[in-house]
Design a protein around this motif. Sequence first.
Motif, mmCIF file in Angstrom:
data_model
loop_
_atom_site.group_PDB
_atom_site.id
_atom_site.type_symbol
_atom_site.label_atom_id
_atom_site.label_comp_id
_atom_site.label_asym_id
_atom_site.label_seq_id
_atom_site.Cartn_x
_atom_site.Cartn_y
_atom_site.Cartn_z
ATOM 1 N N ILE A 199 0.854 -1.256 0.251
ATOM 2 C CA ILE A 199 -0.018 -0.019 0.079
ATOM 3 C C ILE A 199 1.033 1.237 0.171
ATOM 4 C CG2 ILE A 199 -2.164 0.917 1.107
ATOM 5 C CD1 ILE A 199 -1.976 -1.399 3.008
ATOM 6 N N ALA A 200 0.514 2.331 -0.797
ATOM 7 C CA ALA A 200 1.334 3.318 -0.913
ATOM 8 C C ALA A 200 0.790 4.899 -0.760
ATOM 9 C CB ALA A 200 2.160 3.382 -2.216
ATOM 10 N N ALA A 201 1.271 5.645 -0.469
ATOM 11 C CA ALA A 201 0.671 7.235 -0.233
ATOM 12 C C ALA A 201 1.460 8.114 -0.679
ATOM 13 C CB ALA A 201 0.012 7.355 1.207
ATOM 14 N N PRO A 202 1.042 9.142 -1.525
ATOM 15 C CA PRO A 202 1.894 10.222 -2.008
ATOM 16 C C PRO A 202 2.405 11.085 -0.873
ATOM 17 C CG PRO A 202 -0.345 10.987 -2.244
ATOM 18 C CD PRO A 202 -0.471 9.472 -1.628
ATOM 19 N N GLU A 240 -1.440 8.711 7.531
ATOM 20 C CA GLU A 240 -0.789 9.474 8.627
ATOM 21 C C GLU A 240 0.801 9.580 8.422
ATOM 22 O OE1 GLU A 240 -0.307 9.619 13.935
ATOM 23 O OE2 GLU A 240 -1.743 7.983 12.865
ATOM 24 N N ALA A 241 1.537 8.763 8.268
ATOM 25 C CA ALA A 241 2.975 9.046 8.046
ATOM 26 C C ALA A 241 3.322 9.878 7.004
ATOM 27 C CB ALA A 241 3.622 7.701 8.020
ATOM 28 N N ALA A 242 2.359 9.629 5.910
ATOM 29 C CA ALA A 242 2.697 10.519 4.755
ATOM 30 C C ALA A 242 2.295 11.813 4.875
ATOM 31 C CB ALA A 242 1.607 9.842 3.494
ATOM 32 N N ARG A 243 1.300 12.047 5.562
ATOM 33 C CA ARG A 243 1.069 13.490 5.779
ATOM 34 C C ARG A 243 2.203 14.284 6.883
ATOM 35 N NH1 ARG A 243 -4.212 11.105 7.115
ATOM 36 N NH2 ARG A 243 -5.734 11.468 5.344
ATOM 37 N N ARG A 247 4.363 17.388 5.615
ATOM 38 C CA ARG A 247 4.353 18.569 6.539
ATOM 39 C C ARG A 247 5.866 19.115 6.603
ATOM 40 N NH1 ARG A 247 -0.114 16.389 9.393
ATOM 41 N NH2 ARG A 247 1.253 15.478 10.735
ATOM 42 N N ASP A 248 6.816 18.069 7.068
ATOM 43 C CA ASP A 248 7.981 18.339 7.203
ATOM 44 C C ASP A 248 8.716 18.912 5.959
ATOM 45 O OD1 ASP A 248 8.334 17.696 9.887
ATOM 46 O OD2 ASP A 248 9.431 15.748 9.797
ATOM 47 N N LEU A 249 8.118 18.356 4.949
ATOM 48 C CA LEU A 249 8.784 19.062 3.593
ATOM 49 C C LEU A 249 8.120 20.434 3.030
ATOM 50 C CD1 LEU A 249 8.998 15.448 1.642
ATOM 51 C CD2 LEU A 249 10.889 17.002 2.455
#
Length: 254
Positions: A199-202, A240-243, A247-249
């Motif tokens: 499973i992947a998220a942008p 949640e991790a992708a978000r 945000r850090d980027l």
Amino acid sequence: MAGPVQSIERAAAILRLLAGGPRRLGLGEVASSLGLAKGTAHGILRTLQHVDFVEQDEATGKYQLGAALLHLGTSYLDVNELRSRSINWADALAARSGEAVRLGTPLEGRVLVVHHVFRPDDTLQTLDVGALLPLHASSLGKVLLAYGAATLDPPPEGLAAYTRHTLVDPEDLDRALAEIREQGWGTEVQEMSMGDAGIAAPIRGHGGLVVGAVCLSGPVERICDPRGRPLPALTALLREAARAISRDLGATRW
């Protein structure tokens, strides 16, 4: 000193609007969102389309960010920066999910794995950092394709079938990419190797442009339910991790 150029400000506002979400926007939506006359918005969109910063879907007439702008957006981001800002979140995701985590960016028509966290158990695993994955047969690749961060140039003989589940028909792949844009994440179930799923998220950077993707992967029975659908709990952890990485980027909207 000369003041700001209004047409450039408006063009920048349109680009930010198109970058702010996964779906395409029609002329009326762009104009109303920014308080512009339709004629003004249309003129700016046509100019942006001429320089490949915006693309228009032939079937619907709606607009999305163009390949030229997306390539500019990814070129500023050093792979090491992406990796360094993702490490803590990727480690936490692996610990919370119990599955392997990979981070990928587009490279020459494939996906470059820039970070890999092993599944936190005692099973034998191979480090995939530096591996190149196919765009159409990996969850990372399909997410990058869906959001225009990568482009697919199929060879004359067609897309490679890694298993009997690999999406090699362009129409099937297009439908899968549309679903990814609709739901905000993508999956592959036994498309690269039998028995495995992902499973992947942008991951988004400044302006909301997709600059990479993060995925959870493992045996299909651990990632999916009996119907082959990803487990909602894993999907929630992944997004949640992708978000957080986004945000850090510098992504301000999600």
